[in-house]
Design an enzyme around this catalytic site. Structure first.
Site, mmCIF file in Angstrom:
data_model
loop_
_atom_site.group_PDB
_atom_site.id
_atom_site.type_symbol
_atom_site.label_atom_id
_atom_site.label_comp_id
_atom_site.label_asym_id
_atom_site.label_seq_id
_atom_site.Cartn_x
_atom_site.Cartn_y
_atom_site.Cartn_z
ATOM 1 N N ASN A 1 0.872 -1.177 0.000
ATOM 2 C CA ASN A 1 0.000 0.000 0.000
ATOM 3 C C ASN A 1 0.908 1.225 0.000
ATOM 4 O OD1 ASN A 1 -1.804 2.046 0.520
ATOM 5 N ND2 ASN A 1 -2.316 1.353 2.597
ATOM 6 N N LYS B 1 0.152 4.230 -0.342
ATOM 7 C CA LYS B 1 -0.508 5.424 0.220
ATOM 8 C C LYS B 1 -0.278 6.630 -0.693
ATOM 9 C CE LYS B 1 -0.102 3.263 4.699
ATOM 10 N NZ LYS B 1 -0.080 3.370 6.138
ATOM 11 N N HIS C 1 -9.527 1.208 4.858
ATOM 12 C CA HIS C 1 -8.253 1.403 5.555
ATOM 13 C C HIS C 1 -8.471 2.383 6.709
ATOM 14 C CE1 HIS C 1 -4.178 2.615 6.455
ATOM 15 N NE2 HIS C 1 -3.788 1.506 5.865
ATOM 16 N N GLU D 1 -6.849 4.768 7.742
ATOM 17 C CA GLU D 1 -6.605 6.185 7.402
ATOM 18 C C GLU D 1 -7.815 6.776 6.682
ATOM 19 O OE1 GLU D 1 -2.815 5.574 5.501
ATOM 20 O OE2 GLU D 1 -1.944 5.063 7.451
ATOM 21 N N GLU E 1 -5.408 -4.880 10.646
ATOM 22 C CA GLU E 1 -4.397 -3.842 10.851
ATOM 23 C C GLU E 1 -4.697 -3.076 12.135
ATOM 24 O OE1 GLU E 1 -2.353 -2.745 6.920
ATOM 25 O OE2 GLU E 1 -4.081 -1.432 7.129
ATOM 26 N N GLY F 1 2.519 2.329 10.766
ATOM 27 C CA GLY F 1 3.508 3.396 10.627
ATOM 28 C C GLY F 1 4.229 3.758 11.910
ATOM 29 N N SER G 1 3.366 -2.055 10.360
ATOM 30 C CA SER G 1 4.810 -2.107 10.626
ATOM 31 C C SER G 1 5.449 -3.448 10.291
ATOM 32 C CB SER G 1 5.109 -1.721 12.088
ATOM 33 O OG SER G 1 4.738 -0.371 12.316
HETATM 34 P P1 PGA Z 1 2.852 0.364 7.620
HETATM 35 O O1 PGA Z 1 1.372 0.566 7.002
HETATM 36 O O2 PGA Z 1 3.391 -0.916 7.047
HETATM 37 O O3 PGA Z 1 3.611 1.580 7.165
HETATM 38 O O4 PGA Z 1 2.691 0.301 9.100
HETATM 39 C C1 PGA Z 1 0.516 -0.535 6.823
HETATM 40 C C2 PGA Z 1 -0.771 -0.074 6.237
HETATM 41 O O5 PGA Z 1 -1.264 1.009 6.593
HETATM 42 O O6 PGA Z 1 -1.365 -0.777 5.388
#
Ligand code: PGA
Length: 249
Positions: A12, A14, A100, A102, A170, A176, A212
């Protein structure tokens, strides 16, 4: 022994990647995937920003799948700035991420809207990657399983099958941040998710862990019987790191 269902490692990106970086990244991955041929034990997917979808789909050359990061619930119409599932399919996408955290946080998306988006994905012939996961406060309050089960019930369409739906667990606090649950905690949540899936082929549905995931922790986090791959954010922006995660499955 190869895992079943076959794992999926999804990147992803983003809101990251201008043309030069995004195309370099997908070309690097496609070259590695073509060279590895049958030796890789997982399917690979990249979800670039919508601006790069067309070029990335072309550069992926069929060796990697390409997906969107979101879609609108309607097939077309007066929705300025939005992209429909049909439009993603038209560009060569096979997957789309919906719900997601976010999107849930930045755009106030709730379970009903996420389910409508997943239904739109199915209508367009795409596989929906439905994201769920608890916040830090919810985990601290011992509500993880209740939250995840509620999101599953609200976000996953009744017609979801192993063929058209992937679930991504997640934990919001792991995205992140460099923090992750333990492998045992991931396994516990994935087993609960599996047991709450309604489709007849629930055993074959892919359940991804995200938050992460890095080359250094992937083998451990993804080892569980009910963990069928990863949804990778930050580490998917470097070809070597994403590849190392794929190799760890
Ligand atoms: P990350 O994000 O691997 O940077 O923690 C995962 C995600 O949001 O899908």
């Amino acid at each position: 022994m190869a895992k079943s269902p076959r794992p999926l490692v999804a990147g992803n990106w983003k809101m990251n990647g201008l043309r030069e970086h995004g195309l370099g990244l997908v070309r690097d991955l496609a070259a590695r995937a073509a060279q590895a041929a049958g030796a890789l034990n997982c399917d690979l997917l990249v979800c670039p920003p919508v601006t790069l979808l067309s070029a990335v789909a072309e550069a992926a050359g069929g060796v990697l799948s390409v997906g969107g990061q979101d879609c609108h619930a309607e097939p077309k119409g007066a929705h300025t700035g939005d992209v429909s599932a049909e439009m993603l399919a038209d560009l060569g996408c096979r997957y789309v991420i919906v719900g997601h955290s976010e999107r849930r946080a930045d755009h106030g998306e709730g379970d009903a809207q996420v389910r409508a988006k997943a239904e739109a994905a199915h209508r367009a012939g795409l596989t929906a990657i439905v994201c769920i996961g608890e916040s830090a406060e919810q985990r601290d309050a011992g509500q993880t399983l209740a939250v995840v089960e509620g999101q599953l019930a609200g976000s996953v369409p009744a017609a979801a099958t192993a063929g058209n739906t992937v679930i991504a667990y997640e934990p919001v606090w792991a995205i992140g941040t460099g923090r992750t649950p333990t492998a045992a905690e991931v396994d516990e949540v994935h087993a609960a998710i599996r047991s709450h899936l309604k489709s007849d082929d629930a055993a074959a549905m892919r359940l991804l862990y995200g938050g992460s995931v890095k080359p250094g922790n992937a083998a451990e986090l993804l080892a569980g019987a009910d963990v069928n791959g990863a949804l990778v954010g930050g580490a998917s922006l470097k070809a070597a790191d994403f590849w190392a995660i794929a190799e760890a499955t």
